[in-house]
Design a protein around this motif. Sequence first.
Motif, PDB file in Angstrom:
ATOM      1  N   PRO A   1       0.818  -1.225   0.000  1.00 40.33           N
ATOM      2  CA  PRO A   1       0.000   0.000   0.000  1.00 40.33           C
ATOM      3  C   PRO A   1       0.847   1.268   0.000  1.00 40.33           C
ATOM      4  CG  PRO A   1       0.110  -0.872   2.226  1.00 40.33           C
ATOM      5  CD  PRO A   1       0.867  -1.859   1.343  1.00 40.33           C
ATOM      6  N   MET A   2       1.648   1.441  -1.018  1.00 36.67           N
ATOM      7  CA  MET A   2       2.583   2.554  -1.056  1.00 36.67           C
ATOM      8  C   MET A   2       1.898   3.888  -1.356  1.00 36.67           C
ATOM      9  SD  MET A   2       5.455   0.384  -3.133  1.00 36.67           S
ATOM     10  CE  MET A   2       6.883   1.411  -2.861  1.00 36.67           C
ATOM     11  N   LEU A   3       0.906   3.861  -2.236  1.00 43.82           N
ATOM     12  CA  LEU A   3       0.184   5.088  -2.562  1.00 43.82           C
ATOM     13  C   LEU A   3      -0.532   5.623  -1.322  1.00 43.82           C
ATOM     14  CD1 LEU A   3      -0.793   7.150  -4.634  1.00 43.82           C
ATOM     15  CD2 LEU A   3      -2.635   5.573  -5.240  1.00 43.82           C
ATOM     16  N   THR A   4      -1.153   4.738  -0.575  1.00 45.92           N
ATOM     17  CA  THR A   4      -1.821   5.144   0.664  1.00 45.92           C
ATOM     18  C   THR A   4      -0.819   5.749   1.638  1.00 45.92           C
ATOM     19  OG1 THR A   4      -3.568   3.494   0.456  1.00 45.92           O
ATOM     20  CG2 THR A   4      -3.105   4.302   2.672  1.00 45.92           C
ATOM     21  N   ALA A   5       0.355   5.126   1.743  1.00 41.85           N
ATOM     22  CA  ALA A   5       1.381   5.627   2.656  1.00 41.85           C
ATOM     23  C   ALA A   5       1.846   7.018   2.257  1.00 41.85           C
ATOM     24  CB  ALA A   5       2.557   4.660   2.697  1.00 41.85           C
ATOM     25  N   MET A   6       2.033   7.233   0.957  1.00 48.86           N
ATOM     26  CA  MET A   6       2.477   8.548   0.505  1.00 48.86           C
ATOM     27  C   MET A   6       1.409   9.606   0.724  1.00 48.86           C
ATOM     28  SD  MET A   6       4.819  10.483  -0.674  1.00 48.86           S
ATOM     29  CE  MET A   6       6.099   9.417  -1.362  1.00 48.86           C
TER      30      MET A   6
END
Length: 316
Positions: free
Chosen positions: A302-307
């Motif tokens: 979930p990289m987009l959510t983290a960013m």
Amino acid sequence: MTPSGPVLVVTIKDDPTADLVIVELHDRGVPVVRLDSGDFPHALSIAATITSDGLEGSITTPSRTADLSTVRSLYYRRPSGFTFPHLGEQDARFAAAQARYGLGGVMASLPGCLYVNHPHRIGDAEFKPSGLAAAAAVGFRIPPTLVTSEPDAARAFIKRHGPVIYKPLSAPLYRIDGVSCTVEVAEVAADGIDDAVAGTAHLFQHRVDKQADIRVTVIGDQVFPVRIDCDLLDWRTDYGRLTYSVVAPPSGITEALQAYLTHFGLVFGAFDFAVDRQGRWWFLECNPSGQWYWLEPETGLPMLTAMADLLERKTG
């Protein structure tokens, strides 16, 4: 108090990763102002007042105006450079310097703003020798590396530490017959070194006998390690031959990642490691503006959510 105004996204027009981040922020109801510093001054303007009370003012694009005192975060990606084609060479050089230190200085001084990453800190971290020295200081294992302009030193290093690869210290735009080219990482032999090495600085590094590569993307306090398997020396040369898997970092790696980012004042980093036949991780570099989203569809991380959480400054 954390500013609750817009997120500034500073990048070129064609940036699919930034597009996705902006959509995610819009879906959350977070205001976004996107701009490219290369649009200054024809499609971007700024008016900033600096007094004993601090900095205030606005930055304006054709469709948005942002109050500089309320910017919650600035996502600095890959903006284009300043150009003044209507001016003569000397005037254009003068105007570009004023734009860099004027617009750039204001953008680097926003009160209460979270930078992902701060452009000055990006500049510091982009020096490969500095990155390698910092990596060694925080406990990463690094391959023996030589930075030199002396042909004899290069030959001696290769004989002592071979096999050795050559890497560019930086990657400016390089065109051959009008086509943009990439200077690839390549193995080099002692008898391939000639006096042309004396023409500038070069980086030579022991080639790790690797079984795989690792890309670790750190977004705030979240760590996303991905193993990249292929038969390439430089996996960036052919993405179609790569396979991906999520891995757990060895003991001490996560702490060293954060220590490295703290050293440079960063909150985001794209780290590259080589894994040798014994399973040891060797630090290669950290790109403070590296690409990351292409790994999410491949891994489900979930990289987009983290960013978006980081830029929103979401807590809890």
